[in-house]
Write a protein that holds these residues in place. Structure first.
Motif, mmCIF file in Angstrom:
data_model
loop_
_atom_site.group_PDB
_atom_site.id
_atom_site.type_symbol
_atom_site.label_atom_id
_atom_site.label_comp_id
_atom_site.label_asym_id
_atom_site.label_seq_id
_atom_site.Cartn_x
_atom_site.Cartn_y
_atom_site.Cartn_z
ATOM 1 N N UNK A 1 -29.395 -32.297 33.124
ATOM 2 C CA UNK A 1 -28.374 -31.864 32.177
ATOM 3 C C UNK A 1 -27.860 -33.032 31.352
ATOM 4 N N UNK A 2 -27.611 -34.152 32.008
ATOM 5 C CA UNK A 2 -27.184 -35.363 31.299
ATOM 6 C C UNK A 2 -27.407 -36.571 32.190
ATOM 7 N N UNK A 3 -27.939 -37.657 31.606
ATOM 8 C CA UNK A 3 -28.038 -38.922 32.319
ATOM 9 C C UNK A 3 -27.995 -40.062 31.320
ATOM 10 N N UNK A 4 -27.641 -41.233 31.804
ATOM 11 C CA UNK A 4 -27.591 -42.408 30.954
ATOM 12 C C UNK A 4 -28.995 -42.782 30.504
ATOM 13 N N UNK A 5 -29.075 -43.375 29.338
ATOM 14 C CA UNK A 5 -30.369 -43.781 28.786
ATOM 15 C C UNK A 5 -31.038 -44.782 29.723
ATOM 16 N N UNK A 6 -32.295 -44.550 30.004
ATOM 17 C CA UNK A 6 -33.138 -45.385 30.867
ATOM 18 C C UNK A 6 -32.817 -45.247 32.351
ATOM 19 N N UNK A 7 -31.841 -44.411 32.705
ATOM 20 C CA UNK A 7 -31.564 -44.198 34.129
ATOM 21 C C UNK A 7 -32.707 -43.400 34.749
ATOM 22 N N UNK B 1 -16.676 -42.168 27.362
ATOM 23 C CA UNK B 1 -17.543 -42.094 26.190
ATOM 24 C C UNK B 1 -17.860 -40.674 25.735
ATOM 25 N N UNK B 2 -17.382 -39.684 26.457
ATOM 26 C CA UNK B 2 -17.523 -38.299 26.001
ATOM 27 C C UNK B 2 -16.158 -37.715 25.636
ATOM 28 N N UNK B 3 -15.183 -37.889 26.545
ATOM 29 C CA UNK B 3 -13.839 -37.371 26.283
ATOM 30 C C UNK B 3 -12.988 -38.351 25.492
ATOM 31 N N UNK B 4 -13.419 -39.616 25.405
ATOM 32 C CA UNK B 4 -12.678 -40.600 24.619
ATOM 33 C C UNK B 4 -11.410 -41.093 25.282
ATOM 34 N N UNK B 5 -11.332 -40.986 26.603
ATOM 35 C CA UNK B 5 -10.158 -41.452 27.335
ATOM 36 C C UNK B 5 -10.377 -42.906 27.738
ATOM 37 N N UNK B 6 -9.862 -43.816 26.935
ATOM 38 C CA UNK B 6 -10.094 -45.239 27.168
ATOM 39 C C UNK B 6 -9.187 -45.805 28.245
ATOM 40 N N UNK B 7 -8.243 -45.045 28.752
ATOM 41 C CA UNK B 7 -7.262 -45.544 29.708
ATOM 42 C C UNK B 7 -7.532 -45.079 31.145
ATOM 43 N N UNK B 8 -8.729 -44.592 31.402
ATOM 44 C CA UNK B 8 -9.043 -44.201 32.783
ATOM 45 C C UNK B 8 -9.034 -45.442 33.660
ATOM 46 N N UNK B 9 -8.826 -45.303 34.969
ATOM 47 C CA UNK B 9 -8.727 -46.474 35.847
ATOM 48 C C UNK B 9 -9.972 -47.351 35.784
ATOM 49 N N UNK B 10 -9.750 -48.620 36.056
ATOM 50 C CA UNK B 10 -10.849 -49.568 36.095
ATOM 51 C C UNK B 10 -11.575 -49.527 37.421
ATOM 52 N N UNK B 11 -12.542 -50.434 37.625
ATOM 53 C CA UNK B 11 -13.366 -50.411 38.844
ATOM 54 C C UNK B 11 -12.586 -50.746 40.114
ATOM 55 N N UNK B 12 -11.366 -51.276 39.987
ATOM 56 C CA UNK B 12 -10.563 -51.550 41.180
ATOM 57 C C UNK B 12 -10.085 -50.269 41.846
ATOM 58 N N UNK B 13 -10.159 -49.166 41.119
ATOM 59 C CA UNK B 13 -9.699 -47.883 41.642
ATOM 60 C C UNK B 13 -10.898 -46.989 41.907
ATOM 61 N N UNK C 1 -30.588 -31.741 23.825
ATOM 62 C CA UNK C 1 -29.806 -32.382 24.884
ATOM 63 C C UNK C 1 -29.202 -33.691 24.406
ATOM 64 N N UNK C 2 -29.827 -34.348 23.448
ATOM 65 C CA UNK C 2 -29.364 -35.664 23.007
ATOM 66 C C UNK C 2 -28.436 -35.566 21.805
ATOM 67 N N UNK C 3 -27.877 -34.386 21.533
ATOM 68 C CA UNK C 3 -27.038 -34.220 20.350
ATOM 69 C C UNK C 3 -25.841 -35.147 20.421
ATOM 70 N N UNK C 4 -25.540 -35.913 19.345
ATOM 71 C CA UNK C 4 -24.353 -36.749 19.344
ATOM 72 C C UNK C 4 -23.101 -35.883 19.390
ATOM 73 N N UNK C 5 -22.042 -36.422 19.956
ATOM 74 C CA UNK C 5 -20.796 -35.677 20.070
ATOM 75 C C UNK C 5 -19.678 -36.459 19.409
ATOM 76 N N UNK C 6 -18.592 -35.760 19.087
ATOM 77 C CA UNK C 6 -17.466 -36.423 18.453
ATOM 78 C C UNK C 6 -16.517 -37.006 19.476
ATOM 79 N N UNK C 7 -16.131 -38.275 19.296
ATOM 80 C CA UNK C 7 -15.188 -38.929 20.176
ATOM 81 C C UNK C 7 -13.870 -39.124 19.455
ATOM 82 N N UNK D 1 -21.423 -40.316 18.591
ATOM 83 C CA UNK D 1 -22.185 -41.258 19.409
ATOM 84 C C UNK D 1 -23.168 -40.497 20.281
ATOM 85 N N UNK D 2 -24.135 -41.241 20.778
ATOM 86 C CA UNK D 2 -25.037 -40.721 21.793
ATOM 87 C C UNK D 2 -24.435 -41.115 23.142
#
Length: 430
Positions: free
Chosen positions: A278-284, A345-357, A380-386, A396-397
């Motif tokens: 359904x969705x995966x990161x490029x080259x994953x 990168x899909x919902x555009x929420x730049x304030x989600x917790x960092x890797x410490x959480x 499946x690769x359609x760009x979406x609006x952020x 973006x992709x």
């Protein structure tokens, strides 16, 4: 778990001590006299087989018995890579030289140390041969480094068996070889009379043989630790690393890594296949924990950087443990998983917790419905609006957003390379 990694002066001192005792034992065994060595080929004095086979089998028994009970991690022991063509050619050259000169390179140095002229002459010839090989090796480099290159290969890897039965088989073969050597020394006496063994020495030999048989049984019955046993043996270290969060990297750091063409990166996605499709990161690359054990871990090297991911973190942590039991592998976890990646990168929420959480999710792909609708509307690769501040409506992709988006989210770098990055390209084709 052993082996320990030594650096600096400790490494030099250990090397010198081992080298001294190796040479001392060879001299005490009579390997500094070419007549003793040449007698091997006349079957009248089999000390070369006895001494060298004893050393090899003893090391094998101790290593694999200790590995079976969890004292030693065999994967951390350096095994020289196999170059089949070079090994055959080198073995033939060494064998012919041994027969003609009566020495091998190591024993010629032992003989030289005691000022035997034939040993000095042989060692000088070895040095001259090394010099000539250095001059001519560029012309045959492909033969030595490519033809028959099989990497780290052991007999049990080749046969697809546990090391235990192989260890027991080699031990029994060694016992048979010793018996055959004793018979040969009694049967072929033309080079020199055989040295009769004292009664007490035979008792010692039987004691060593019994001890060796016990170690071989330990390796065969217990078997080498599988991934689950290794994880259990290293539980304290692995749990401490997870709790410290030092191997969790931010989505922005992963995005930055995806644009770094100097790092040999591998992205492993351990989610179920439907979520991956359904969705995966490029080259994953979609994989499973079983495939990590069978395929990935034996082939990955310290030069490569691995990032594992799942929808949240639970499955990725388990996959990371199967990689981290090999301490020469450089593996990280995508903090928050693919769900947090999509938060940014899909919902555009730049304030989600960092890797410490950490992520407390249940490994459900929260954006499945959204991507399903996108698939129904387009590819499946359609760009979406952020909805990114300052960049409204940016398309973006999501599988690999534009590198400029790395700067929109602050992160503390966690990735440390075990080996240097690839040298950048240059010249006309760089």
């Amino acid at each position: 778990m052993f082996p320990l990694h030594l650096t600096g002066i400790a490494e030099v001192l250990v090397t010198v001590v081992i080298g001294f005792w190796f040479g001392f034992i060879l001299e005490q065994a009579g390997f500094g006299d070419c007549r003793n060595l040449a007698a091997q080929f006349y079957l009248s004095d089999m000390r070369v087989l006895k001494v060298m086979f004893s050393a090899i089998v003893t090391a094998m028994l101790l290593v694999f018995a200790a590995s079976a009970i969890g004292w030693v991690d065999f994967e951390q022991i350096f095994v020289p890579p196999t170059y089949l063509a070079a090994s055959v050619a080198g073995g033939l050259a060494l064998g012919v030289g041994f027969i003609i000169g009566g020495y091998c390179p190591g024993t010629s140095l032992v003989s030289s140390a005691t000022l035997k002229l034939d040993g000095v002459a042989f060692a000088t010839g070895v040095a001259a041969g090394m010099f000539l090989f250095g001059l001519t090796s560029p012309y045959v480099e492909e033969f030595w480094t490519v033809t028959g290159a099989l990497g780290r290969l052991t007999i049990f890897d080749w046969l697809g068996l546990d090391a235990g039965p192989i260890v027991l088989g080699v031990f029994l073969m060694a016992v048979g070889a010793f018996a055959a050597a004793e018979w040969a020394e009694r049967r072929f006496q033309w080079a020199k009379p055989p040295v009769s063994a004292a009664a007490n020495s035979r008792v010692v030999l039987r004691a060593f043989a019994a001890a060796g048989f016990i170690l071989a049984l330990v390796a065969a019955v217990i078997g080498q630790p599988d991934a689950e046993r290794k994880i259990a043996l290293q539980k304290a270290r692995l749990d401490a690393t997870i709790q410290s969060r030092k191997v969790f990297i931010d989505p922005a750091e992963l995005l930055d890594l995806m644009y770094n063409n100097q790092v040999d990166r591998i992205l492993l996605d351990v989610r179920n296949e439907s979520d991956y499709n359904l969705f995966h990161l490029k080259d994953a690359i979609h994989t499973t924990i079983d495939e990590i054990d069978r395929y990935w871990r034996p082939r990955l090297t310290a030069e490569q950087l691995v990032v594992v991911m799942s929808n949240d973190e639970r499955d990725a942590i388990e996959a990371w443990k199967h990689l981290a039991i090999s301490r020469n592998l450089n593996a990280y976890i995508l903090a928050g998983g693919v769900n947090r990646w999509c938060d940014v990168y899909f919902a555009g929420n730049l304030n989600v917790p960092g890797p410490e959480f950490g992520s407390q999710g249940d490994e459900e792909f929260r954006y499945a419905d959204a991507f399903m609708k996108l698939r129904q509307c387009a590819s499946a690769a359609v760009p979406v609006g952020l909805n990114i501040p300052g960049s409204p409506g940016t398309n973006i992709d999501v599988s690999r957003p534009d590198q400029k988006l790395v700067a929109l989210r602050q992160f503390t770098p966690k990735i440390h390379l075990l080996k240097a990055v690839k040298a950048p390209g240059g010249g006309c084709g760089g």
